[in-house]
Design a protein around this motif. Structure first.
Motif, mmCIF file in Angstrom:
data_model
loop_
_atom_site.group_PDB
_atom_site.id
_atom_site.type_symbol
_atom_site.label_atom_id
_atom_site.label_comp_id
_atom_site.label_asym_id
_atom_site.label_seq_id
_atom_site.Cartn_x
_atom_site.Cartn_y
_atom_site.Cartn_z
ATOM 1 N N GLN A 32 -83.597 -8.928 -12.062
ATOM 2 C CA GLN A 32 -83.564 -8.979 -10.605
ATOM 3 C C GLN A 32 -84.714 -8.173 -10.002
ATOM 4 O O GLN A 32 -85.311 -8.566 -9.018
ATOM 5 C CB GLN A 32 -82.236 -8.435 -10.101
ATOM 6 N N ARG A 33 -85.052 -7.068 -10.635
ATOM 7 C CA ARG A 33 -86.114 -6.195 -10.122
ATOM 8 C C ARG A 33 -87.516 -6.605 -10.565
ATOM 9 O O ARG A 33 -88.493 -6.008 -10.132
ATOM 10 C CB ARG A 33 -85.864 -4.759 -10.573
ATOM 11 N N SER A 34 -87.635 -7.613 -11.396
ATOM 12 C CA SER A 34 -88.934 -7.978 -11.966
ATOM 13 C C SER A 34 -89.819 -8.759 -10.997
ATOM 14 O O SER A 34 -90.965 -9.041 -11.326
ATOM 15 C CB SER A 34 -88.745 -8.790 -13.248
ATOM 16 N N SER A 35 -89.296 -9.117 -9.857
ATOM 17 C CA SER A 35 -90.052 -9.856 -8.831
ATOM 18 C C SER A 35 -90.687 -11.138 -9.376
ATOM 19 O O SER A 35 -91.806 -11.483 -9.020
ATOM 20 C CB SER A 35 -91.128 -8.956 -8.220
ATOM 21 N N ARG A 37 -91.803 -11.788 -12.382
ATOM 22 C CA ARG A 37 -92.797 -11.621 -13.449
ATOM 23 C C ARG A 37 -92.240 -11.996 -14.821
ATOM 24 O O ARG A 37 -93.005 -12.223 -15.748
ATOM 25 C CB ARG A 37 -93.321 -10.185 -13.470
#
Length: 90
Positions: A32-35, A37
Motif C-alpha cells: 500500500q505504501r509503495s506508491s 513501484r
C-alpha cells in the motif's frame, strides 16, 4: 523476489518467502505504501481472493485480467496462476 506476469501469490506466500511467515499484514501495508513501484496487483488473499475494496479491487482484477490471469467467480484460478517461490534461490 519477483512474481512473474500472469502469476499471483498470496500475502502469506510473500511473507514466508521473505523469511517472515507470520507477517502477511505487513506485506499488505508495504504494498500500500509503495506508491505503485511494486507489482501490487499480483498479490492476493488466501484462496485467490482480491482483498481490496471498491475501485481498487476492480482495478486489481482488471490489471490481472490484462496479464492473462483467469478468475473463477470472484477468485483467481490459483491452480493455474499461483506462483511458487523457490526459496532456495533467494
Amino acid at each position: 523476489m519477483q512474481i512473474p506476469r500472469g502469476k499471483v501469490a498470496t500475502y502469506g506466500q510473500v511473507a514466508a518467502a521473505s523469511g517472515y511467515p507470520l507477517y502477511h499484514r505487513h506485506v499488505a501495508q508495504l504494498l500500500q505504501r509503495s506508491s505503485g513501484r511494486l507489482p501490487w496487483q499480483r498479490v492476493v488473499g488466501a484462496g485467490g481472493a482480491i482483498k481490496l475494496k471498491y475501485e481498487a479491487g476492480m482495478e486489481q482484477r482488471m490489471r490481472l485480467e490484462m496479464e492473462g490471469v483467469k478468475f473463477r467467480g470472484k477468485r483467481v484460478d490459483m491452480a493455474e496462476h499461483q506462483h511458487r517461490f523457490r526459496t532456495w534461490e533467494l
